[in-house]
Design an enzyme around this catalytic site. Sequence first.
Site, PDB file in Angstrom:
ATOM      1  N   GLU A   1      -0.707   2.444   7.012  1.00  0.00           N
ATOM      2  CA  GLU A   1      -0.778   3.552   6.057  1.00  0.00           C
ATOM      3  C   GLU A   1      -1.487   4.759   6.661  1.00  0.00           C
ATOM      4  O   GLU A   1      -1.100   5.902   6.394  1.00  0.00           O
ATOM      5  CB  GLU A   1      -1.482   3.105   4.775  1.00  0.00           C
ATOM      6  CG  GLU A   1      -0.853   1.894   4.104  1.00  0.00           C
ATOM      7  CD  GLU A   1       0.645   2.024   3.871  1.00  0.00           C
ATOM      8  OE1 GLU A   1       1.130   3.150   3.613  1.00  0.00           O
ATOM      9  OE2 GLU A   1       1.341   0.990   3.943  1.00  0.00           O
TER      10      GLU A   1
ATOM     11  N   ASN B   1      -0.105   8.003   0.371  1.00  0.00           N
ATOM     12  CA  ASN B   1      -0.328   9.323  -0.202  1.00  0.00           C
ATOM     13  C   ASN B   1      -1.311  10.139   0.640  1.00  0.00           C
ATOM     14  O   ASN B   1      -2.346   9.635   1.054  1.00  0.00           O
ATOM     15  CB  ASN B   1      -0.885   9.196  -1.620  1.00  0.00           C
ATOM     16  CG  ASN B   1      -0.201   8.119  -2.414  1.00  0.00           C
ATOM     17  OD1 ASN B   1       0.967   8.198  -2.717  1.00  0.00           O
ATOM     18  ND2 ASN B   1      -0.957   7.079  -2.743  1.00  0.00           N
TER      19      ASN B   1
ATOM     20  N   ALA C   1       0.854  -1.184   0.000  1.00  0.00           N
ATOM     21  CA  ALA C   1       0.000   0.000   0.000  1.00  0.00           C
ATOM     22  C   ALA C   1       0.887   1.230   0.000  1.00  0.00           C
ATOM     23  O   ALA C   1       2.096   1.144   0.181  1.00  0.00           O
ATOM     24  CB  ALA C   1      -0.920   0.013   1.217  1.00  0.00           C
ATOM     25  N   MET C   2       0.266   2.396  -0.196  1.00  0.00           N
ATOM     26  CA  MET C   2       1.001   3.658  -0.262  1.00  0.00           C
ATOM     27  C   MET C   2       0.214   4.739   0.448  1.00  0.00           C
ATOM     28  O   MET C   2      -0.978   4.896   0.220  1.00  0.00           O
ATOM     29  CB  MET C   2       1.249   4.031  -1.727  1.00  0.00           C
ATOM     30  CG  MET C   2       2.024   5.318  -1.903  1.00  0.00           C
ATOM     31  SD  MET C   2       3.676   5.185  -1.190  1.00  0.00           S
ATOM     32  CE  MET C   2       3.896   6.863  -0.617  1.00  0.00           C
TER      33      MET C   2
END
Length: 878
Positions: free
Chosen positions: A305, A272, A269-270
């Site tokens: 995250e 952002n 996952a990221m």
Amino acid sequence: MRDEDGVTIRLEDYRPADFQIHHVDMTVRLFEGHAEIDTTLELERRPGAPADAELRLDGDELTLTTLALDGVAVPAQGFEAAADRLTLRGLPQSGRFRLAIGTRIEPERNTKLMGLYRSNGVWCTQCEAEGFRRITYFLDRPDCLATYRVRLEADREAAPILLANGNPVGGGPLGELRHFAEWFDPHPKPSYLFAVVAGRLDAVSETFVTGSGREVALTIYTERGLSERAGYAMDALKRSMRWDERRFGREYDLDVFNIVAISDFNMGAMENKGLNVFNHKYVLLDPDTATDADYAGVETVIAHEYFHNWTGNRITCRDWFQLCLKEGLTVYRDQEFSSDERSRPVKRIASVHTLKANQFPEDQGPLQHPVRPTQYREINNFYTATVYDKGSELVRMIATILGEQKFRAGMDLYFERHDGEAATIEDFVTCFEDAGGIDLSQFFLWYQQAGTPKLEVSQIYDETAGRLTLRLRQSLDKGAAGTGTRPMHIPVRYGLVGANGQDLDVSGASTDARVDGDLIHLTGEEATVTFDGLSGRPYLSILRDFSAPVDLRYNEAEADRLALARLDPNPFGRWRALTDMVGDALVAAIRNGQDAAPDSVLDAMVAAAADETLEPALRAQMVSLPGETELTRLVARDVDTDVIHAVRVSTLAALGRRGQGTFEALRRELADTGAFSPSAQAAGRRALRNTLLAPLATAARDPSVAVTQYETARNMSDRLAALTVLTHHFAGSAAAETALGAFYERFVDDQLVLDKWFMLQASAPDAGTLDKVVALAAHPAFRLANPNRARALLAGLAGLNPYVFHRADGAGYRWMADMLGKLDTLNPQTAARMATAFRSWRSMEPKRREAAQAALSELAGRDGLSRDLADILDRTLR
């Protein structure tokens, strides 16, 4: 300077950029086959920058279409443009100016899945670490913080959903066929946190009210038809938000929080800002398609995250050498969240198991590096277990050394001092020094020195005097990284356990080291701790809760280990005593030509399985044999994986015979009769029941018990446990092939479950597995370009199946090397990460070593390898 030819980037060479980008305005126009990006940068020459400094912007496979400075086209002599670089000269000496850049890219052809790409009809970005330069020319480095306003334009039918970072600020139609949406992120961020997503997506939406009373709109977007499986992820998100407010005082700071689940994604996952993008395996769940491990994984990754919002986003890294500042710290935070939500001892055991399985071999091999590296050639190759898992252990040690209150004060100070900044490890550690009134300069060596320290422990008991003397000694070998070997600050938590299973009072210990209650601070090479006035020899419970990431060398008598496995009031200590004994017994059998571990060890495992004072999940951990990969690490030198496999299988069968009656009774008692619950308690009961299946079936040499469980299973945990036993212990049998066929037919349209089908077969320790894997690589459902599918097959073999990967004839090595070469042409980052499976090749016996080296050398000698893969191969062979 960015190196396209493998030039090393060094921490000591860091300096700020000559220009600062304050604000970014972007318009992203999406079309079939290409995208047009118009970017306007508001820049300023940094004070003290040379008057003749050029602006050098990073790029990667870009086509420049327009370039203007303050509204005027830049003349040809004022710039140089290439696919990987845009250089401008003669820029204003003072004040802010605006640089407008137009680029054209082709997302559909971007199989690297870095930058802006299109997958399954959805446009998506992945910009960490250096993907933003694949969208537009930029100062693509983490210390360049700017605010962003983004406008997305696309066909309304192809992309009814248009998402970017921050809060939505506008949108509407553009003629009959197209539309737009505008987003503004008020929090300055580095380019690696930029994100846009566009496509036909389903959604699940809820709201969250923060501690201060603000309402936040939460939405999880999925590919079409999958949103009904996002409910648990939404629940985990809300629990994560509440926990971070309670535990660290961190409240969410935007009006919306969006998650998008994508099927083609390189990472888990990221984070952002405000728009997390996930590999959909960490979002989509239901009892029929996901195991208990999947539920726990989703909970952990959702939390991880989200926690990055403060530890990574609001405070980011000055440069990529500081990567553990966000990743190690956030892993610590997600581990603490899971410990509070589930079972603290079980979570701690799972974390230590992961550390030893992944990071310890990294420390012992050619890819060794310190938690904060000092140099790299390809930053993508430093998203490692050392940065994440060992980095987390370093944060945990700071918490152990300072204690709960001072650690929280240090975290509060870190958020107060560095919010909105790009920070360093020094900044982080200084906050704890100031909050705790302590000098952590020696502790800082943990960030600088590579390798796993050895902690040697011995004890002498004087029965006449009632005196117990402990001697502790630390040492650190110089490994591939070539860093220092100075003594470090090692916090060693311990207890003295009496025959009644209670901890003795240790407050009167005399020592030449600092001791805080049950915590010994080992700062020199050696230390002695003495306890007087004992009425009998206690049992030493050492390195409780794995208080430091060290290789413990403690020659406990078997009788002491057996006693601690029954009596230690510290659950982790009970697990350590038993599993260390099991591991040592298996290694001795492997080295000495014995068939299996001795009966006394097996009986202790049976007793642990039946011990109702322990929660079922902990009993499942205690009755599990080390896997063949773990045994390969423990044997360490001249490894023969055929022998490891034979001894482990024999021991598993012997365990089943010793515990048959107990195990069968437990399985009846633990049978799942009610509605499925993903709770930790229910998952623990399933874990223990399913752990007992393999020894029983192996002992009986009869797959029928597994067949029965497979046919009657009402959830994926039970179904997959049965199928694993059939595939791994009865490979090629009619029972195994029938179950595999039925599993495929049932889940042929479910990509996540099909990944399990591929991985199960690739990880089967059987002589026929390699031929089956070769056939699976040609299966119509196999797609090398999909990271999840590639990992299922390639990592299933090379990462989970040492018996086949390390075949004496080298066929496993050759197949893997060939597949890595093919994958490298599609997705270099994924290829490089899977190439780390070769990291332990030097520990094999000579014939295997020679075969592994030949396969690696052949691959390394191929023309056109990516920098990612070439870097891993070069370091592995060095």
